[in-house]
Design a protein around this motif. Structure first.
Motif, mmCIF file in Angstrom:
data_model
loop_
_atom_site.group_PDB
_atom_site.id
_atom_site.type_symbol
_atom_site.label_atom_id
_atom_site.label_comp_id
_atom_site.label_asym_id
_atom_site.label_seq_id
_atom_site.Cartn_x
_atom_site.Cartn_y
_atom_site.Cartn_z
ATOM 1 N N GLU A 319 -6.152 -2.230 -1.661
ATOM 2 C CA GLU A 319 -5.525 -1.704 -0.449
ATOM 3 C C GLU A 319 -6.169 -2.264 0.822
ATOM 4 O O GLU A 319 -5.609 -2.124 1.915
ATOM 5 C CB GLU A 319 -5.617 -0.176 -0.444
ATOM 6 C CG GLU A 319 -4.678 0.486 -1.456
ATOM 7 C CD GLU A 319 -4.797 1.991 -1.446
ATOM 8 O OE1 GLU A 319 -5.776 2.502 -0.850
ATOM 9 O OE2 GLU A 319 -3.926 2.666 -2.041
ATOM 10 N N SER A 320 -7.331 -2.924 0.676
ATOM 11 C CA SER A 320 -7.989 -3.525 1.838
ATOM 12 C C SER A 320 -7.444 -4.913 2.164
ATOM 13 O O SER A 320 -7.847 -5.504 3.182
ATOM 14 C CB SER A 320 -9.501 -3.634 1.594
ATOM 15 O OG SER A 320 -9.792 -4.659 0.649
ATOM 16 N N MET A 321 -6.551 -5.456 1.338
ATOM 17 C CA MET A 321 -6.051 -6.812 1.570
ATOM 18 C C MET A 321 -5.395 -6.983 2.940
ATOM 19 O O MET A 321 -5.641 -7.999 3.612
ATOM 20 C CB MET A 321 -5.090 -7.218 0.457
ATOM 21 C CG MET A 321 -5.766 -7.591 -0.854
ATOM 22 S SD MET A 321 -7.079 -8.830 -0.690
ATOM 23 C CE MET A 321 -6.203 -10.207 0.036
ATOM 24 N N PRO A 322 -4.562 -6.058 3.416
ATOM 25 C CA PRO A 322 -4.015 -6.230 4.775
ATOM 26 C C PRO A 322 -5.104 -6.343 5.833
ATOM 27 O O PRO A 322 -5.015 -7.165 6.755
ATOM 28 C CB PRO A 322 -3.161 -4.962 4.973
ATOM 29 C CG PRO A 322 -2.821 -4.511 3.596
ATOM 30 C CD PRO A 322 -3.988 -4.877 2.749
ATOM 31 N N ARG A 323 -6.160 -5.546 5.700
ATOM 32 C CA ARG A 323 -7.254 -5.592 6.671
ATOM 33 C C ARG A 323 -8.033 -6.905 6.559
ATOM 34 O O ARG A 323 -8.509 -7.445 7.569
ATOM 35 C CB ARG A 323 -8.179 -4.395 6.475
ATOM 36 C CG ARG A 323 -7.499 -3.047 6.682
ATOM 37 C CD ARG A 323 -8.497 -1.918 6.736
ATOM 38 N NE ARG A 323 -9.198 -1.733 5.467
ATOM 39 C CZ ARG A 323 -8.739 -1.015 4.451
ATOM 40 N NH1 ARG A 323 -7.559 -0.402 4.557
ATOM 41 N NH2 ARG A 323 -9.441 -0.882 3.347
ATOM 42 N N ARG A 324 -8.185 -7.406 5.349
ATOM 43 C CA ARG A 324 -8.885 -8.684 5.156
ATOM 44 C C ARG A 324 -8.120 -9.826 5.814
ATOM 45 O O ARG A 324 -8.708 -10.682 6.496
ATOM 46 C CB ARG A 324 -9.065 -8.960 3.657
ATOM 47 C CG ARG A 324 -10.034 -8.014 2.954
ATOM 48 C CD ARG A 324 -9.995 -8.226 1.443
ATOM 49 N NE ARG A 324 -10.757 -7.205 0.758
ATOM 50 C CZ ARG A 324 -11.978 -7.386 0.239
ATOM 51 N NH1 ARG A 324 -12.556 -8.557 0.318
ATOM 52 N NH2 ARG A 324 -12.600 -6.391 -0.374
#
Length: 338
Positions: A319-324
């Motif tokens: 779920e952190s992929m967009p932030r990455r």
């Protein structure tokens, strides 16, 4: 004045006051005479006032959060067991924050928190490709959430984690900065694993170096069964640009099987969430500076950690992929905090 003080006691008080001791410390240092008790705090205070001496009054300050014994236990925990400040709070059942532990360690004077940069250098071409990747895929977040299987290899050693770069080091000991070496050149093994929102692949160990033939055998054992069971073979495979991955034979083999490969920018471990899983598992496997006598023991410990710990982090990390991706854009292609 203070006529009940003997000349010897007055001389003692003057000498101790010359050392800038507090009134209470001076009174405590005096010895009682055979015929009367030791001069009191009030007596010493009145005598010093009559002599025109400045009275040192020390403020009590806030109550100590940690006892001396607790401070010694904290220092021992980071020096011997190589625990982090957060782990110290948990392991020693302390009623304080990790920040309070760090203050104690800093105040010791002989402990330093050593940080070594592990981020790969980026060329202008690497930066351009990272930006292009983030721009192209930030609008395709559903693909990351549901279709991509992230993968990576990690080397596990009997002597401890490769690239372990952050820990409290006790500079009083000459060898405190170094881990005990049991093996020279050996005592290590490659492990491949993958993860997606639908679960974890099987972990596969590879003896010796990883070449294209061994890599294809690993994918045959672990990736293809997972892709068939979880995605009916409708998935996207992420791999980095290691030589075994980008070999012509590997590309042709994956193409013949119909596996879609994600175009991955080189030198981008911060975009691969499984890298964070390796960090978690390293802390579990090598907890308290643990080392192993045989490769078989390392394998058993790693398989157990993969089975019990890795699944906890899959969803939050994916779920952190967009932030990455956004972080890469914000950093203009340079390294991010991930």
């Amino acid at each position: 004045m203070a006529p009940w003080l003997s000349e010897h006691e007055k001389g003692q008080i003057d000498a101790l006051a010359g050392q800038d001791l507090s009134v209470r410390a001076i009174a405590k240092a005096l010895k009682p005479r055979p015929d009367r008790s030791r001069p009191s705090y009030a007596t010493v205070s009145r005598y010093l006032a009559s002599r025109g001496r400045r009275i040192v009054r020390k403020k009590p300050g806030p109550k100590r959060l940690l006892s001396r014994k607790s401070e010694r236990r904290i220092i021992r925990a980071v020096s011997v067991d190589a625990l982090t400040s957060g782990q110290v709070v948990h392991e020693l059942h302390l009623q304080c924050s990790a920040r309070a532990v760090r203050r104690t360690l800093q105040a010791a004077g002989f402990l330093r928190y050593k940080r070594v940069s592990r981020k790969p250098s980026l060329s202008s071409d690497n930066i351009r490709k990272r930006l292009a990747f983030a721009t192209a895929f930030i609008a395709k977040l559903m693909a990351f959430s549901h279709q991509v299987v992230f993968s990576d290899e990690k080397i596990w050693s009997c002597d401890g984690p490769f690239g372990s770069s952050q820990r409290w080091v006790d500079f009083r000991a000459k060898s405190s900065s170094y881990a005990r070496r049991q093996h020279s050149g050996g005592g290590k093994v490659h492990m491949w694993a993958g993860m997606s929102l639908r679960g974890l692949t099987m972990a596969v160990f590879v003896e010796g170096g990883l070449n294209a033939v061994k890599y294809q055998q690993v994918l045959l054992e672990a990736l293809l069964p997972f892709g068939l069971e979880m995605y009916d073979f409708n998935f996207t495979f992420q791999q980095d640009n290691a030589p075994a991955h980008t070999a012509n034979s590997t590309k042709a083999w994956l193409d013949a099987l119909g596996v879609t490969v994600l175009p991955w920018p080189a030198r981008s471990p911060d975009l691969n969430p499984i890298e964070n899983v390796w960090g978690v598992l390293s802390r579990v496997v090598y907890r308290k500076g643990r080392q192993f006598a045989r490769v078989a023991e390392v394998k058993a410990a790693e398989l157990a950690a993969w089975a019990t710990e890795a699944q906890k982090y899959v969803v939050p990390l994916l779920e952190s992929m967009p932030r990455r991706l956004q972080a890469v854009l914000d950093a203009r292609g340079h390294h991010t905090k991930y």
